[in-house]
Design a protein around this motif. Structure first.
Motif, PDB file in Angstrom:
ATOM      1  N   ASN A 321       0.898  20.436   6.271  1.00  0.00           N
ATOM      2  CA  ASN A 321       1.361  19.086   5.971  1.00  0.00           C
ATOM      3  C   ASN A 321       0.254  18.079   6.279  1.00  0.00           C
ATOM      4  O   ASN A 321      -0.528  18.253   7.209  1.00  0.00           O
ATOM      5  N   ASN A 323       0.209  15.270   7.646  1.00  0.00           N
ATOM      6  CA  ASN A 323       0.217  14.638   8.967  1.00  0.00           C
ATOM      7  C   ASN A 323       0.452  15.629  10.097  1.00  0.00           C
ATOM      8  O   ASN A 323       0.824  15.256  11.204  1.00  0.00           O
ATOM      9  N   ASP A 324       0.214  16.918   9.832  1.00  0.00           N
ATOM     10  CA  ASP A 324       0.349  17.936  10.875  1.00  0.00           C
ATOM     11  C   ASP A 324      -0.980  18.042  11.627  1.00  0.00           C
ATOM     12  O   ASP A 324      -1.673  19.054  11.594  1.00  0.00           O
ATOM     13  N   GLU A 328       1.101  16.600  17.061  1.00  0.00           N
ATOM     14  CA  GLU A 328       2.331  17.098  16.436  1.00  0.00           C
ATOM     15  C   GLU A 328       2.914  18.304  17.163  1.00  0.00           C
ATOM     16  O   GLU A 328       4.062  18.667  16.945  1.00  0.00           O
ATOM     17  N   ASN A 361       3.134  17.260   1.593  1.00  0.00           N
ATOM     18  CA  ASN A 361       3.614  15.943   2.032  1.00  0.00           C
ATOM     19  C   ASN A 361       4.789  16.030   2.993  1.00  0.00           C
ATOM     20  O   ASN A 361       5.573  15.107   3.108  1.00  0.00           O
ATOM     21  N   SER A 363       6.665  16.550   6.835  1.00  0.00           N
ATOM     22  CA  SER A 363       6.602  15.707   8.019  1.00  0.00           C
ATOM     23  C   SER A 363       6.268  16.529   9.252  1.00  0.00           C
ATOM     24  O   SER A 363       7.127  17.204   9.812  1.00  0.00           O
ATOM     25  N   ASP A 367       8.281  20.973   9.611  1.00  0.00           N
ATOM     26  CA  ASP A 367       8.949  20.654   8.352  1.00  0.00           C
ATOM     27  C   ASP A 367       8.231  21.358   7.203  1.00  0.00           C
ATOM     28  O   ASP A 367       7.454  20.748   6.468  1.00  0.00           O
TER      29      ASP A 367
END
Length: 809
Positions: A321, A323-324, A328, A361, A363, A367
């Motif tokens: 992802n 934003n991983d 995180e 994309n 989260s 996810d």
């Protein structure tokens, strides 16, 4: 250094263009979860901060330390997540796997549906695990694999090495009248069963199984055999040698028992499971499969090991992802996306032509739509699959190659001193051979050593082959299955300038190349593992003559230059040589005035040589600046071990007060990786702090493998109560021969104390005392541990990390 006419170089390494210091460059991060634990409490004081503070994300070794350390710290504060041992639930699941919905047009829309349809792992961790459907139990022999045609869960397998774990088989919807493939799945790290999908076989795993069945493939999630021994969570990557042996054995048995098409065997891993694939499975022999692919989700880095050549055309797909990143998951400094990018780049650079990395994309770290990723990967892999190769032919080729290698290595060697060799040009000199305890069933390498300049024989270590530094270096090389060969310069001191390697380099170069080629050939050594090491004038010989001229005497290895290694600026080498490691070591104080002539600077020579080779395209040229060292302070056994063991590896430690300028940086990384010497809760390592006796007892106990200890309920020591944090370890050490009613746990360790503790822990091997104050000091010095000093100075944590590494290896 002596009498070589040359231009004196400035002594500052600060102007080096690209400070790619040995063991410092980040290659790839790793997967896992948790931060840093305090070592055993002691009298250590805070060390000054380093001038260089690492800002890179951790590699696998650093993460391993952090996860274990957080668990230990949490135990002390009673705030840890539940760390009860895994209790497998022996149940069988036979219900039809949930049918997957038609794949949506994009990953993004599918992930959105997934996020709303089922809980994330973070949510699962807060609620009891769903119980699998209650049906008839399956019985399975603990050491075998039976053919499976229905969905079954929690089956057991024991490998030939005695490692046991469990697995599920999803076979519903697979047509066994056609070729059947398999997907083996490895989940991420967890502390409790309800934190991992492998303990909820009716949930997300069933959806993934439907994706596999759509491609006529069995789906087999395998539970890690890790026992959470150190309360650091259950992982696939923490003991990869054991876990790798277990899985390869299991996979071979499963494929054979179920008639699986060995050219269609896929692996899929999430987070720590992805790391297991890229660090272990895809860097080792592939005899358990003959084709397929690999899928890495939120992990899959590589900062050590060599990707298997057998997989270069097979699909390897990474997913992360967007934003991983850092923050995180644990540790906060680790980035799954960074791991994906690092692993993808490492494999692409190794020639993997069918590798791809996809940024999604979703989260954060929890996810991911695993069933969708699996479906898309298998579809894409099928379209790009490499041609099938007959497994029997591959195995036959490997067997022939192995037989040929074993035949070639049938000759054994003996250690000897003052052997003579005369080159075709008539140049004669002598050499020593250290060849003890070598394994000739494996490739045997060699290290050729060239000493510095001297006028009298007692000024050079090459004339004391049975004791001191050469003997210790021989043990270091032999322990790594390499012969150690110090060579005496053929120089005759005709000019009165001393015995050197650099004074008549044409003649000396002809002599050595002829000797090396003959020695490697006659003794059936591995020509791809030929290293040279030189000190001062010997280092100059390497950089001016050997690496810059004909290198047909080897096709691999590396070079180690200590306190020297200059260049005239014109480096002429082939592409193969430019890819070999070249490591310079020099003391920060080894500048003008420290040797003869007084105008010459070893540090300046290193700076000049390093820059010249780096500018000539040598991709693995590195320099290690050692704080406080001058021209006669070098610990050559330690430098040899560090250079050989960490060649091409770039550990990244996150201690706030430690940089790669520390001479024991690599060894500190090793200690962290093996949970021997750890950092402190405030994120520091304190390299200049002293080590106390209780701490050393603990370190040696850990090196010994943490054996079971039946410590008495009443302490035999007047100053170590039974509730002392190191009571068990101190009692264990006392059983090795460290006696006395008082132990003095907070007393700083001197070199004499260290030698005595290590000598006893090693079983008090027979040792001639020689000129040393004790047998323990003589033994330690002969093994490259310390100098034999009886000084009352305390051993620092940095130095102890280096000595522990030598002791354990």
């Amino acid at each position: 250094m002596a009498l070589r006419p040359r231009t004196v170089k400035a002594g500052s390494l600060a102007v080096i263009a690209v400070p790619s210091v040995l063991g410092s460059t980040l290659v790839a991060p790793a997967s896992a979860f948790a931060p840093v634990v305090q070592d055993i409490p002691g009298a250590a004081t805070q060390a000054p901060k380093s001038l260089f503070t690492s800002t890179v994300q951790p590699t696998l070794s650093q993460v391993a330390v952090q996860i274990r350390q957080q668990a230990e710290q949490a135990k002390q504060t009673q705030q840890a997540p539940a760390t009860t041992a895994v209790q497998p639930i022996q149940k069988t699941y036979t219900a039809q796997a949930t049918q997957q919905a038609t794949p949506s047009a994009t990953f993004q829309s599918a992930q959105a549906a997934q996020a709303s349809a089922q809980p994330t792992l973070a949510q699962v961790a807060q609620t009891p695990a769903a119980q699998p459907a209650q049906t008839a139990q399956a019985t399975q022999a603990a050491s075998g694999v039976a053919a499976t045609r229905t969905n079954q869960t929690f089956l057991s397998y024991t490998s030939p090495a005695g490692t046991t774990s469990q697995y599920h088989v999803y076979a519903e919807g697979v047509d066994f009248s056609k070729p059947v493939g398999v997907v083996f799945y490895f989940d991420g790290d967890y502390w409790r069963n309800d934190q991992s999908k492998v303990y909820d076989p009716s949930g997300e795993l069933a959806q993934m199984a439907a994706s596999a069945a759509a491609q006529n493939m069995l789906f087999v999630p395998v539970i890690s055999p890790d026992t959470n021994r150190y309360d650091a969570g259950v992982t696939w990557w923490e003991n990869m040698d054991r876990n790798g042996e277990f899985f390869r054995s299991f996979a071979s048995s499963f494929i054979a028992a179920n008639g699986v098409d060995s050219s269609n065997v896929w692996t899929m891993g999430y987070s720590g499971g992805a790391e297991f694939i890229t660090y272990e499975l895809n860097t080792k022999p592939q005899t358990w499969r003959n084709g397929g692919g690999s899928i890495m989700v939120a992990g899959g880095g590589l900062d050590e090991g060599t990707p298997s050549a057998a997989l270069k055309s097979q699909p390897m797909f990474w997913y992360a992802n967007s934003n991983d990143g850092s923050g995180e998951t644990y540790p906060q400094t680790w980035s799954a996306r960074g791991a994906v990018e690092g692993g993808y780049n490492a494999y692409r650079n190794a020639g993997y032509t069918n590798a791809s990395a996809t940024v999604l994309n979703g989260s954060g770290h929890f996810d991911y739509n695993f069933s969708q990723i699996l479906s898309n990967s298998l579809t894409k892999g099928k379209a790009t699959a490499a041609p099938k190769v007959e497994q029997k032919a591959e195995q036959k080729t490997e067997q022939k190659s192995e037989q040929k290698q074993n035949t070639q290595r049938a000759r054994t060697m003996s250690s000897a001193t003052y052997q003579s060799y005369t080159s075709p040009a008539g140049t004669t000199s002598q050499y020593h051979v250290y060849a003890n305890n070598l394994d000739y069933s494996k490739p045997v390498g060699v290290v050729f050593y060239f000493d510095g300049d001297y006028w009298q024989r007692d000024e050079s270590k090459v004339y004391t082959p049975d004791e001191g530094m050469l003997a210790a270096m021989g043990k270091i090389a032999n322990a790594r299955n390499m012969v150690f060969v110090p060579i005496i310069s053929p120089d005759t001191n005709a000019s009165g300038n001393g015995i050197t390697w650099w004074e008549d380099m044409d003649a000396n170069g002809e002599f050595f190349r002829s000797f090396a080629k003959s020695f490697v050939s006659q003794n059936n050594l591995d020509a791809s593992q030929v290293w040279t090491m030189g000190y001062s004038g010997g280092a100059e010989f390497i950089t001016y003559e050997l690496t810059d001229h004909n290198t047909s005497w080897r096709n691999g290895g590396g070079s180690i230059m200590v306190a020297g290694g200059d260049s005239d600026g014109s480096v002429d080498a082939d592409a193969t040589t430019k890819g070999l490691p070249m490591y310079w070591w020099v003391g920060a104080n080894d500048t003008s005035g420290n040797t003869y002539p007084v105008t010459w600077s070893a540090r300046g020579a290193v700076e000049s040589g390093y820059n010249a080779y780096l500018g000539a395209g040598f991709s693995d040229a590195r320099v290690k600046l050692i704080d406080g060292f001058s021209h006669h302070d070098y610990d050559l056994p330690h430098i040899l071990a560090s250079s050989l063991d960490f060649a091409g590896k770039t550990p990244a430690l996150g201690y706030s007060d430690l940089s790669d300028s520390n001479p024991n940086y690599n060894e500190i990384s090793w200690n962290s990786d093996h949970r021997i010497m750890l950092g402190f809760a405030d994120g520091t390592f304190r390299p200049n702090a002293s080590v106390n006796r209780a701490q050393l007892a603990t370190y040696l106990y850990r090196v010994a493998g943490r054996p079971a200890v039946n410590a008495p309920a009443v302490s035999p020591f007047s100053d170590v109560p039974v509730n002392h944090p190191a009571y068990k370890e101190i009692f264990w050490l006392s059983q090795q021969g460290i006696n006395g009613s008082d132990f003095r746990p907070l007393e700083a360790v001197t070199e004499s104390t260290m030698a005595e503790f290590m000598y006893r822990a090693a079983g008090s091997p027979a040792q001639a005392q020689g000129g040393y104050a004790s047998q323990a000091l003589a033994w330690a010095a002969s093994n490259g541990i310390g100098t034999g000093s009886t000084s009352s100075d305390a051993v620092t944590r940095s130095a102890m990390a280096g000595y522990l590494y030598i002791y354990a290896n």
